[in-house]
Structures are given as structure tokens and as C-alpha cells.
Write an enzyme that holds these catalytic residues in place. Structure first.
Site, PDB file in Angstrom:
ATOM      1  N   ARG A  68     -16.343   1.798 -23.835  1.00  0.00           N
ATOM      2  CA  ARG A  68     -16.620   1.303 -22.499  1.00  0.00           C
ATOM      3  C   ARG A  68     -16.032   2.169 -21.422  1.00  0.00           C
ATOM      4  O   ARG A  68     -15.077   2.887 -21.638  1.00  0.00           O
ATOM      5  CB  ARG A  68     -16.002  -0.089 -22.341  1.00  0.00           C
ATOM      6  CG  ARG A  68     -17.009  -1.157 -22.538  1.00  0.00           C
ATOM      7  CD  ARG A  68     -16.528  -2.514 -22.178  1.00  0.00           C
ATOM      8  NE  ARG A  68     -17.420  -3.446 -22.838  1.00  0.00           N
ATOM      9  CZ  ARG A  68     -17.056  -4.623 -23.288  1.00  0.00           C
ATOM     10  NH1 ARG A  68     -15.817  -5.021 -23.166  1.00  0.00           N
ATOM     11  NH2 ARG A  68     -17.931  -5.398 -23.865  1.00  0.00           N
ATOM     12  N   ASP A 122       0.794  -1.234   0.000  1.00  0.00           N
ATOM     13  CA  ASP A 122       0.000   0.000   0.000  1.00  0.00           C
ATOM     14  C   ASP A 122       0.826   1.284   0.000  1.00  0.00           C
ATOM     15  O   ASP A 122       0.290   2.354  -0.229  1.00  0.00           O
ATOM     16  CB  ASP A 122      -0.916   0.038   1.225  1.00  0.00           C
ATOM     17  CG  ASP A 122      -2.000  -1.010   1.141  1.00  0.00           C
ATOM     18  OD1 ASP A 122      -2.321  -1.420   0.007  1.00  0.00           O
ATOM     19  OD2 ASP A 122      -2.507  -1.424   2.186  1.00  0.00           O
TER      20      ASP A 122
END
Ligand code: ADP
Ligand code: ADP
Length: 842
Positions: free
Chosen positions: A211, A176
Site C-alpha cells: 500500500r 507547528d
């Protein structure tokens, strides 16, 4: 190498080092704790080998704190070979666990008993802030715990005295990047690789459909992965816990998406951190975003949740090098620790290893959470650190075009040119320069095909949308040439005159640097060149004076390590199934064997050719033994960066470079060393050779030498990596480095131009022709005139190169008695609370 060791640093400094910092009689325990991360193994390997090198005993503590509490077979002495071949393995081979017992004093008492019985009073913990907090509590309680053990009769008073205090050093392993005090945690770069591989795959496969992709990445409390990947792929929108979107974001986001569609973009990418929240601290989920896009805009929208993929796969070159450097530093810190020094964490600031007090960093990390809980989001971003803040500002600046009415007009024309060989990340740099330039009110011009194209008038205005989607593309879209401007000065000056160019930004390698020198020298003759000029280094060779790194070098390093490990995987298959020795079968086997690093990664297509080529050679060879040595030739001209750092990242036994001359005695001792090593359980050897390290000791020569001398013990394969190192998709590091460094260069240009309101000021001083580079902790603008002194023009390298200091490290980790420079070891320093003006290095 021993006596012939020619690494920099005074001879005999090994002895001096060992005298100063002997590990004799000391025992170090190493454990990994909390969530696993790629690169943890590289750290473990470095701790074990450095520990053994200084004469200490090193113990694996399996399964994190649980193993420490349970003791017995969970704590085992490590030897040199027990960390062989783990450098390329993701996760942690010594296991990691969450441990409830360790949170109680009772549990820690058990752990202390287990450690003290083995004489372990040095602890190296690789984990997140929770794990490091636990280690600090343990250290503080240690003497009390020992007294209790003495009272219960487990140890005697003498042992209490002898093992009186516990030294603790932490390394932050976390995908992280959620720890304050370090620019990068171990594992974060690899996780970014996984994310960007997925984004690239989506981008290439989804072009035929219009998309919207909502991509959820890890980070329950920290938005680093989301932010850095948004920056690396030029996402349309990003949601982070630290910086929630402003009220009314729903509408703003839909406007932005539809604007991008209107510009004929077929694809929208939205990146969401797992822990994204709004300004009221309510979670923003991927599903919610999808709902919104579908109902408001009616776009076909898909949600992809990446999950554990991000923890998987082989560690990136960056993580391996980071973890190896940190591991060595951690051992030195343990040996230097006294009862008075606080527990420390070894971390990275810019390109510099630093030691910081562990608890202060933990405190700051917890303060970020507190700030978020209390909705003080500005503080949260600032507490995350200068690098995070810089990422956020850069992202915002490049993703959102201000309306024309809000952009002040500068009336300046600035042009961008690529010079030299193509390097991955160049396009990201151009995109950033163009967009920052436009947002600062300049008219931006692109020059095609380097100085040659410039002379021929290949120059055109370039707009915001023209550079859309450039971050991830390899090579140079503008086109780049090695030609120097010297013979075209007249023509280039004429073009600059015609287009009224007020400033020049050059992105390139050594030729760009030479080019700047030539333009600057011609200022007397052509006043068109009396404008601010700046270059940002972009070359795989990483040989530009004035910078520790150049754009593209990281991508090339990954290609080198990938190629090596792909070859290893192939060999493994081949050993168990000789009938699989046809190239086409082996490649899918590699993919299914879980080496994500090779299936989608950087330069896959080109490394495929290498794999197939390697496989062919393997097929043709008559083998009776499993032991093999790879001789790999890398690029770089006379600059040994790639060979040396590739060697560190891939665990090479030797890396021959021009900067460190070697003779026949060195070759002999290397071959003998490797032969001895290969008589043990070690099965693979790796030797790297820079293409210009020696005129006569060619790759063939070295291959033949090793083949001859290794007869009966191992056989050899050789592999010349060649141009594949320049191509391929840029690594996340190169994309973001390119983006950020070009942003800074453009800001410099604007500041310079502001010095001359109205056009026409002539810039003639040295400081108006600069190289922007990263040096240690900082980004620095250095006048080319000044850098001249520091350049070896004959060999096209800087006279001093920082990474040569890491050379002994590679050797130590490959079991050589190399000398280790004590002078370069860092000291404990206070956590710095920076001023608002202080800029991030990377
Ligand atoms: P991370 O290290 O990734 O932040 P955790 O917070 O889950 O992960 O911590 C890992 C382990 O470290 C825990 O399972 C526990 O054994 C130990 N630990 C964490 N916090 C403390 C604490 N305050 N006191 C003692 N041990 C702790
Ligand atoms: P950038 O992607 O460089 O930030 P824009 O902000 O103009 O440029 O456009 C963003 C949108 O374009 C994003 O949705 C991005 O995913 C999409 N995009 C990126 N590359 C391409 C491409 N090659 N073709 C079409 N769209 C792309």
C-alpha cells in the site's frame, strides 16, 4: 530541604536572588492565546509557581484576550494548588480563544482597565505570532490607554504614575513550530509524537498489504511537522510549503515510489503538510497525490488526514521540560524588565534558553510567509532557521540515493559499530551513517555485536537498502555488547587490516567512550588504529562526557513520565469503581479515557507490564484513603539525569540522585514536606530515586520510610522501572537526533579522510579521536584525550553536568525553598542572522 539544601550554587543564593529580583508588590497576568498546544499547562504551572516563589501575585486570565477584555470572573488570582496535576494534561486549563475585540483599541482599553484595577502590569503571553504581536501593540499603547482611563475617571493620576508601563514576555506555544527565533515551540514535540504513533501503527499493521499511504499533517504555513515526521519515519516523499517540489515532480515521485517497490518495499509513505504548494504557489492536496499514484502506478493508496489528533494527548517529556524551563525564565525576565527593555520572547537555541526581542522574531516569522508568497523559496527555508534547513538537507540526503555515476569514489572503507547497552535511536544513527557514507563515496562496513564481534570477524559490507526502515526500530539491530576492546586489540587490529578500514564510527554509551580511549592508547602498537575515530553518544543514562544529550535518553524519559501517568489514570478509575480492580479491565479504560500517550506510545508493551504490576499491588493493598505517593526507581548508573529530568517532567516532589548527596535530615524534611502537602487538596505525590543514588538508602528503605511517616495521611506504591527504559520504539526526538548527529559524524570522517588523499596516512594526533556531542548551542567534536580530564571514571559520569542547574527548578516547582542560581539566567540578546557556514545544533 531549606537549610539542608545541597543543590549546586553558593549557599544563601536564594536570599541574594530574592533581594535582586523580588516580585513583592508585583502582579503577573498569565494567558494562553491562539491555537492550543500540549505543554501550555506546564508553562502556566511554571509561571504561577515561580511567580509565587518570588513573592509576586499571579493571575490567571481565562479564555485568552477575550477574558482580558471581558474581565470580571475571567481574571482570577492563582494559588499554588490551582496548578496541581495539570502537568500531564494536554491543551490549556485556562482556555484559549481568538478574540476580535482585542484587535481594536477600544477592546484593548477595556483590557487595560481590567488589568490596572488589579494592579497587573506584567503580562506573560503563551501563544503564536498573532498573540505575541497583539501583546506588543498593547504594551506600546499602554501609557496612552492609562491616560485615557484617567481622563474618564476610572483611575487617578497616582495610579497612572504607579502602573506607568507594561512588561510583556512571550512564550511560543504552537504545535507547528512556526516561529523564528526558537528551535522548538511548546507543543511541536508532542504533535510529532502523535504523528509518529500513527505512522508506526500503519507500518506494523499494513505489512501484509502493498500500500501507499498519503498522510496529511498540520501546518498551513509551516512544514516543520511534515519535515520532522518524514525524517523520523524515513518517508518516501514529503511536501512542504517552504520547499515546493521541482517542476516535473509528478514523474520523479512515481519513479521513486516504484523503485522502492522494486526493492521489495511493501509500503510507501508520503507526508503532506496541510499548506503544501508547488513552485507556482498552487496547493498540492493529498487527494491530488492519491489520484496521481493511482492513475500512474495503480497502487492501492489511502489518504489519512490527522487533524486535531495532533493537538491531543499528553504532552511529551520534552515539551514539559521545555515549558517548565521557559515558564521560570519568563518570570525572571518580567522581574528584570525595565521601561527600556523591549518585549521579549523566551526561546530555545540548541540546549540553551535565550531571550530575544519579540518583534524582531515576529518580523522574521512574517518574512518567511512573504518569501513564500513571492516564491523566494530558498530565502523561506533560510529564514525558518538553521535547524529547519538542517532537517531539510538531512532528509533529502537520506531519502534519495544518488545514481552511482554521480557519487565520487573515495576508495575509503569506513565501519560502524554499536557499543554498550542498547538505546532507542541507535538504528536511526546507523542508517544515517551508512547512507551518508555511501553518498560520500565510501564503502561502508557494519560490525555486529560490538568490539567482541569485531574481534571475531563479524564484519560485513552494508548497503543503502540494507538500512531501509531502520529509523523507527528500537534496540540495536547490529547487536551491541558492553565488552571493551582492550583484551581483543590484536584481533581487532587484524580485522581492520584485513578489511582495510580507514575510519571508525562508534555509536554507544560510556563503554564506547572507554573503548575509544583504549584504541587511541594502542595506536603506538597497532598502526591500524591510526585512523580517524569518532563516537556519537547513545545511552539512556546520558552520562557521556562531552555531550549534553545522548541518543536514547529522550525515549527513556518519556517512558518514565508515561509510566507514572498511566499509574495515575488507573488509580483514578479504581477510586471510583473499586470493582474494576482487575488488571485487564483497567487498561482499556485508560485508553478510552483519552490518554493517547499510553495506548500507542513509546514502550507501550513494556509499560503495560508495569501498569498491570502496579495494579496488582494496588489491588492487594488495604486502602482507606485516596492519597498516594509513588516511589519510582530509575536507571542511569550513577548518573541522575533520568531521575532528575523525569522528576521535572512528571512533577516530582523529590528526586534522589548520586550527584547531590543527601542524608537522613534531608529525607526527614522531604517526608515532612510531602506530608504537609498531602494534607491539602493535593492527592498524589511522586518521588524518584536513581538506582545508585545511595548504597544504603535503597528504594525499599525510602518506600518504607515514606510509608511509615505517611501513615494516616497517604499510602505508598513503589515501582522499579528497570529495562523497559531501554526498549520501546524510539521517540521522534531520539530518531531525528540520532539521524542528524550520525550524519555530522560521517561528514567529519569524510573531511578527515580527504586530508589524506590516497590511503595510508597515519592519524596520530588527539583530534583524530573524538566524541561528537551537543553542548549548549552547538555540536562539538571533542578529542577523547581532552575529555579525560572532565571524566569521573569511578562513577562513569562527566565531572560537570549541565542539567544539575535545573535541579533547583524542580524543587521550586514542588514548593521547596531551593536556591535559584541567578548567574545562570540569560540576558536579552539580538536576533542573530547567521552566516551560511553556521551549523545547527539539533
Ligand atoms: P496565534 O497566536 O496562534 O498566531 P492568532 O493569530 O489567531 O493566533 O492570534 C490570536 C489572538 O491574538 C487574536 O484572536 C487576537 O485577539 C490577538 N491578535 C492577533 N494579532 C493581533 C494584532 N495585530 N493586534 C491585536 N491583537 C492581535
Ligand atoms: P527508509 O525507510 O529508511 O528511508 P528506503 O528509502 O529504502 O528506507 O525505503 C523507504 C520505504 O520503505 C518507505 O516507504 C517506508 O515507509 C518503507 N518501509 C519502512 N519500514 C519498512 C518495513 N519495516 N518494511 C517494509 N517497508 C518499510
Amino acid at each position: 530541604m531549606d537549610d539542608h539544601d545541597v543543590s549546586p550554587g553558593p549557599k544563601g543564593s536564594l536570599r541574594k536572588f530574592l533581594e535582586q529580583l523580588s516580585g513583592a508588590g508585583k502582579a503577573i497576568g498569565v494567558l494562553t492565546s491562539g491555537g492550543d498546544a500540549q505543554g501550555m499547562n506546564a508553562a502556566v504551572r511554571a509561571v504561577v509557581r515561580m511567580g509565587i516563589y518570588v513573592g509576586a501575585k499571579v493571575y490567571f486570565i481565562f479564555e485568552g484576550y477575550q477574558g482580558m477584555v471581558d474581565g470580571g470572573s475571567n481574571i482570577v488570582e492563582a494559588d499554588w494548588e490551582s496548578v496541581s496535576s495539570i502537568l500531564q494534561v494536554g491543551g490549556t486549563i485556562i482556555g484559549s480563544a481568538r478574540c476580535k475585540d482585542f484587535r481594536s483599541r477600544e477592546g484593548r482599553l477595556k483590557a487595560a482597565r481590567n488589568l490596572v484595577q488589579l494592579g497587573i502590569t506584567n503580562l506573560c503571553v503563551i501563544g503564536g505570532d498573532g498573540s505575541l504581536t497583539g501583546a506588543n501593540i498593547f504594551r506600546k499603547e499602554w501609557s496612552g490607554l492609562l491616560e485615557e482611563l484617567a481622563r474618564e475617571g476610572t483611575i487617578d493620576a497616582e495610579e497612572v504614575e504607579k502602573h506607568g508601563h507594561l512588561n510583556v514576555v512571550g512564550m511560543v506555544g504552537s504545535i507547528d513550530n512556526d516561529f523564528c527565533g526558537t528551535d522548538m515551540t511548546i507543543g511541536a514535540d508532542s504533535a510529532l509524537h502523535r504523528i509518529i504513533e500513527v505512522v508506526d501503527a500503519i507500518m506494523t499493521t499494513a505489512q501484509s498489504h502493498q500500500r501507499t499511504f498519503v498522510l496529511e499533517v498540520m501546518g498551513r504555513h509551516c512544514g516543520y511537522l511534515a519535515l520532522a515526521s518524514a525524517l523520523a519515519c524515513g518517508a518516501d516523499w514529503v511536501f512542504l510549503p517552504e520547499s515546493p517540489p521541482e517542476e516535473g515532480w509528478q514523474e520523479n515521485m512515481c519513479i521513486k515510489l516504484s523503485e522502492n517497490r522494486a526493492r521489495k518495499k511493501r509500503l510507501n509513505i508520503i507526508i503532506v503538510a496541510e499548506g503544501a504548494i508547488d513552485t507556482q504557489n498552487k496547493p498540492i492536496t493529498s487527494e491530488q497525490i492519491k489520484e496521481l499514484v493511482v492513475t500512474q502506478l495503480g497502487y492501492d493508496t489511502r489518504v489519512t488526514i490527522l487533524g486535531h489528533v495532533q493537538r491531543g494527548g499528553t504532552p511529551s517529556a520534552f515539551d514539559r521540560i521545555l515549558a517548565s524551563r521557559m515558564g521560570v525564565e519568563a518570570v525572571v525576565a518580567l522581574l528584570q524588565a525595565t521601561p527600556e527593555t523591549p518585549a521579549c520572547v523566551v526561546s530555545l537555541s540548541g540546549n540553551q534558553a535565550v531571550r530575544l526581542p519579540l518583534m524582531e522574531c515576529v518580523q522574521m516569522t512574517q518574512d518567511v510567509q512573504k518569501a513564500m508568497d513571492e516564491r523566494r523559496f530558498k530565502d523561506a527555508v533560510q529564514l525558518r532557521g538553521r535547524s529547519f534547513e538542517n532537517n531539510l538537507n538531512t532528509y533529502k540526503r537520506l531519502a534519495i540515493k544518488l545514481p552511482d555515476s554521480q557519487i565520487p569514489k573515495s576508495n575509503c572503507n569506513v565501519c560502524v559499530v554499536n557499543v554498550g547497552a542498547p538505546a532507542a535511536g541507535m538504528n536511526a544513527a546507523v542508517r544515517a551513517a551508512v547512507r551518508v557514507g555511501i553518498s560520500e563515496g565510501h564503502k561502508m562496513f557494519a560490525v555486529y555485536d560490538g568490539f567482541e564481534g569485531f574481534a571475531k570477524g563479524q564484519i560485513k559490507e552494508i548497503g543503502w537498502a540494507d538500512v531501509g526502515g531502520w529509523t523507527g526500530q528500537g534496540g540495536s539491530i547490529l547487536g551491541t555488547k558492553r565488552t571493551l576492546p582492550g583484551k581483543y586489540l590484536e584481533d581487532i587490529a587484524a580485522q581492520m587490516h584485513t578489511h582495510s578500514i580507514n575510519a571508525l564510527l562508534i555509536i554507544g554509551g560510556f563503554e564506547a567512550y572507554l573503548g575509544l580511549l583504549e584504541l587511541s592508547a594502542a595506536r603506538g602498537k597497532h598502526e591500524e588504529f591510526c585512523v580517524p575515530m569518532v563516537m556519537v553518544p547513545a545511552t539512556v543514562s546520558n552520562n557521556v562526557p562531552g555531550s549534553d544529550f545522548s541518543i536514547g535518553a529522550d525515549t527513556a524519559l518519556n517512558t518514565i513520565t508515561d509510566a507514572f501517568h498511566s499509574s495515575l489514570m488507573l488509580l483514578k478509575e479504581r477510586d471510583s469503581y473499586p470493582e474494576f480492580c482487575i488488571p485487564i479491565c483497567v487498561v482499556p479504560a485508560t485508553i478510552s479515557n483519552g490518554v493517547p500517550g499510553t495506548d500507542l506510545s513509546v514502550g507501550f508493551d513494556t509499560s503495560l507490564n508495569v501498569i498491570v504490576g502496579t495494579c496488582d499491588r494496588i489491588k492487594q493493598s488495604a486502602s482507606g484513603t485516596k492519597r498516594r505517593v509513588f516511589i519510582i526507581e530509575t536507571m542511569g548508573g550513577y548518573c541522575g539525569y533520568l531521575a532528575n529530568m523525569g522528576g521535572l517532567a512528571a512533577g516530582a516532589d523529590a528526586a534522589y540522585i548520586f550527584e547531590e548527596p543527601f542524608d537522613i535530615r534531608d529525607l526527614q524534611s522531604n517526608v515532612e514536606h510531602l506530608t504537609e502537602k498531602m494534607k491539602t487538596t493535593i492527592q498524589r505525590g511522586l518521588v524518584l530515586r536513581n538506582e545508585s543514588c545511595s548504597e544504603n538508602y535503597t528504594t525499599d528503605f525510602i518506600y518504607q520510610l515514606y510509608s511509615e511517616e505517611g501513615k494516616g495521611v497517604f499510602d505508598c506504591r513503589k515501582n522499579v522501572l528497570g529495562h523497559m527504559q531501554q526498549g520501546g520504539a524510539p521517540s521522534p526526538f531520539d530518531r531525528n537526533f540520532g539521524t542528524k548527529i550520525a550524519t555530522r559524524a560521517m561528514q567529519w570522517v569524510s573531511t578527515k579522510l580527504k586530508e589524506s588523499p590516497g590511503r595510508g596516512k597515519r592519524f596520530v594526533s588527539d583530534d583524530s579521536v573524538c566524541v561528537l556531542g551537543i553542548s549548549k548551542r552547538n555540536l562539538l567534536f571533542q578529542p577523547v584525550a581532552q575529555l579525560k580530564e572532565e571524566t569521573d571514571f569511578e562513577h562513569r559520569i562527566p565531572k560537570e553536568q549541565w542539567w544539575l542547574k535545573l535541579r533547583p527548578l524542580m524543587k521550586i516547582l514542588a514548593k521547596y525553598e531551593a536556591s535559584f542560581e541567578v548567574s545562570d539566567v540569560c540576558q536579552l540578546e539580538p536576533v542573530r542572522h547567521r552566516g551560511p557556514e553556521e551549523q545547527a545544533a539539533i
